[in-house]
Design a protein around this motif. Structure first.
Motif, PDB file in Angstrom:
ATOM      1  N   GLY A  10       0.835  -1.202   0.000  1.00 39.44           N
ATOM      2  CA  GLY A  10       0.000   0.000   0.000  1.00 39.44           C
ATOM      3  C   GLY A  10       0.859   1.238   0.000  1.00 39.44           C
ATOM      4  O   GLY A  10       2.075   1.167  -0.243  1.00 39.44           O
ATOM      5  N   THR A  11       0.225   2.366   0.265  1.00 36.99           N
ATOM      6  CA  THR A  11       0.927   3.641   0.336  1.00 36.99           C
ATOM      7  C   THR A  11       1.014   4.084   1.790  1.00 36.99           C
ATOM      8  O   THR A  11       0.010   4.048   2.509  1.00 36.99           O
ATOM      9  N   VAL A  12       2.209   4.474   2.187  1.00 41.64           N
ATOM     10  CA  VAL A  12       2.436   4.866   3.573  1.00 41.64           C
ATOM     11  C   VAL A  12       3.344   6.085   3.585  1.00 41.64           C
ATOM     12  O   VAL A  12       4.122   6.291   2.645  1.00 41.64           O
ATOM     13  N   GLN A  13       3.252   6.876   4.629  1.00 35.38           N
ATOM     14  CA  GLN A  13       4.110   8.038   4.763  1.00 35.38           C
ATOM     15  C   GLN A  13       5.506   7.630   5.232  1.00 35.38           C
ATOM     16  O   GLN A  13       5.689   6.554   5.833  1.00 35.38           O
ATOM     17  N   VAL A  14       6.476   8.488   4.960  1.00 40.74           N
ATOM     18  CA  VAL A  14       7.836   8.252   5.438  1.00 40.74           C
ATOM     19  C   VAL A  14       7.818   8.006   6.950  1.00 40.74           C
ATOM     20  O   VAL A  14       7.140   8.715   7.690  1.00 40.74           O
ATOM     21  N   GLY A  15       8.540   6.974   7.355  1.00 43.66           N
ATOM     22  CA  GLY A  15       8.580   6.617   8.758  1.00 43.66           C
ATOM     23  C   GLY A  15       7.510   5.646   9.190  1.00 43.66           C
ATOM     24  O   GLY A  15       7.532   5.147  10.325  1.00 43.66           O
ATOM     25  N   GLY A  16       6.581   5.364   8.305  1.00 49.07           N
ATOM     26  CA  GLY A  16       5.493   4.453   8.621  1.00 49.07           C
ATOM     27  C   GLY A  16       5.900   2.997   8.518  1.00 49.07           C
ATOM     28  O   GLY A  16       7.065   2.668   8.256  1.00 49.07           O
ATOM     29  N   SER A  17       4.915   2.130   8.721  1.00 49.38           N
ATOM     30  CA  SER A  17       5.159   0.681   8.732  1.00 49.38           C
ATOM     31  C   SER A  17       4.132  -0.044   7.867  1.00 49.38           C
ATOM     32  O   SER A  17       2.996   0.419   7.703  1.00 49.38           O
ATOM     33  N   LEU A  18       4.560  -1.180   7.367  1.00 47.12           N
ATOM     34  CA  LEU A  18       3.669  -2.096   6.667  1.00 47.12           C
ATOM     35  C   LEU A  18       4.108  -3.518   7.003  1.00 47.12           C
ATOM     36  O   LEU A  18       5.290  -3.759   7.266  1.00 47.12           O
ATOM     37  N   ARG A  19       3.153  -4.440   6.957  1.00 41.45           N
ATOM     38  CA  ARG A  19       3.496  -5.848   7.087  1.00 41.45           C
ATOM     39  C   ARG A  19       3.015  -6.579   5.847  1.00 41.45           C
ATOM     40  O   ARG A  19       1.810  -6.608   5.563  1.00 41.45           O
ATOM     41  N   LEU A  20       3.956  -7.151   5.131  1.00 41.19           N
ATOM     42  CA  LEU A  20       3.637  -7.932   3.945  1.00 41.19           C
ATOM     43  C   LEU A  20       3.482  -9.402   4.331  1.00 41.19           C
ATOM     44  O   LEU A  20       4.192  -9.894   5.212  1.00 41.19           O
ATOM     45  N   SER A  21       2.571 -10.063   3.637  1.00 39.86           N
ATOM     46  CA  SER A  21       2.351 -11.486   3.862  1.00 39.86           C
ATOM     47  C   SER A  21       2.617 -12.251   2.581  1.00 39.86           C
ATOM     48  O   SER A  21       2.323 -11.768   1.494  1.00 39.86           O
ATOM     49  N   CYS A  22       3.142 -13.430   2.738  1.00 37.27           N
ATOM     50  CA  CYS A  22       3.356 -14.342   1.610  1.00 37.27           C
ATOM     51  C   CYS A  22       2.710 -15.663   2.000  1.00 37.27           C
ATOM     52  O   CYS A  22       3.165 -16.308   2.955  1.00 37.27           O
ATOM     53  N   ALA A  23       1.675 -16.036   1.290  1.00 33.93           N
ATOM     54  CA  ALA A  23       0.963 -17.268   1.602  1.00 33.93           C
ATOM     55  C   ALA A  23       1.147 -18.269   0.473  1.00 33.93           C
ATOM     56  O   ALA A  23       0.960 -17.935  -0.700  1.00 33.93           O
ATOM     57  N   ALA A  24       1.497 -19.482   0.850  1.00 40.48           N
ATOM     58  CA  ALA A  24       1.612 -20.569  -0.132  1.00 40.48           C
ATOM     59  C   ALA A  24       0.280 -21.299  -0.206  1.00 40.48           C
ATOM     60  O   ALA A  24      -0.445 -21.401   0.780  1.00 40.48           O
ATOM     61  N   SER A  25      -0.021 -21.801  -1.378  1.00 38.98           N
ATOM     62  CA  SER A  25      -1.312 -22.456  -1.581  1.00 38.98           C
ATOM     63  C   SER A  25      -1.418 -23.727  -0.769  1.00 38.98           C
ATOM     64  O   SER A  25      -0.467 -24.492  -0.675  1.00 38.98           O
ATOM     65  N   GLY A  26      -2.585 -23.939  -0.160  1.00 37.57           N
ATOM     66  CA  GLY A  26      -2.834 -25.159   0.588  1.00 37.57           C
ATOM     67  C   GLY A  26      -2.499 -25.000   2.055  1.00 37.57           C
ATOM     68  O   GLY A  26      -1.365 -24.711   2.424  1.00 37.57           O
ATOM     69  N   SER A  27      -3.500 -25.186   2.895  1.00 35.24           N
ATOM     70  CA  SER A  27      -3.293 -25.017   4.345  1.00 35.24           C
ATOM     71  C   SER A  27      -2.346 -26.069   4.894  1.00 35.24           C
ATOM     72  O   SER A  27      -1.759 -25.889   5.955  1.00 35.24           O
ATOM     73  N   SER A  28      -2.173 -27.183   4.155  1.00 33.15           N
ATOM     74  CA  SER A  28      -1.293 -28.245   4.636  1.00 33.15           C
ATOM     75  C   SER A  28       0.150 -28.023   4.225  1.00 33.15           C
ATOM     76  O   SER A  28       1.049 -28.737   4.653  1.00 33.15           O
ATOM     77  N   PHE A  29       0.384 -27.013   3.388  1.00 32.28           N
ATOM     78  CA  PHE A  29       1.744 -26.732   2.937  1.00 32.28           C
ATOM     79  C   PHE A  29       2.536 -26.114   4.080  1.00 32.28           C
ATOM     80  O   PHE A  29       2.019 -25.334   4.872  1.00 32.28           O
TER      81      PHE A  29
END
Length: 126
Positions: A10-29
């Motif tokens: 997303g868009t954030v101001q200088v000094g701000g924070s973001l949390r990126l997620s990476c999800a692999a397909s399949g809950s059993s993975f």
């Protein structure tokens, strides 16, 4: 190949924070047997490694993000996060997660990673 989906950009101001997620397909993975990396690419620049975590949970970071970014595996074994704090305009880029089975490659090089997500855009506004 592993199917990966990134989210959290997303868009954030200088000094701000973001949390990126990476999800692999399949809950059993589980990422337990994989090396997982976060990469980024800004317009006109080469794709570069940001952070990676190996099967033992050991992580490494690019010098430009050390002390500001943290890569971690979620309680759900098919998810890896990138917590980004104290964001700067130079952090603006498309962020990708990627994975390769087994130990992490010696070189933190995008060419060494087998499976990629579609990316999530991060924009840091000054």
């Amino acid at each position: 190949q592993v199917q990966l989906v990134e989210s959290g950009g997303g868009t954030v101001q200088v000094g701000g924070s973001l949390r990126l997620s990476c999800a692999a397909s399949g809950s059993s993975f589980s990422f337990s047997n994989y090396c997982v990396g976060w990469f980024r690419q800004a317009p006109g620049k080469e794709r570069e490694g940001v952070a990676r975590v190996d099967r033992s949970g050991t992580s490494i970071y690019a010098d430009s993000v050390k002390g500001r970014f943290t890569i971690s595996q979620g309680s759900a074994k098919n998810t890896v996060y990138l917590q980004m704090n104290s964001l700067k305009p130079d952090d603006s880029a498309m962020y990708y997660c990627a994975t390769v089975g087994g130990p992490c490659p010696t070189r933190f090089d995008p060419l060494e990673y087998r499976s990629w997500g579609q990316g999530t855009q991060v924009t840091v506004a000054s």
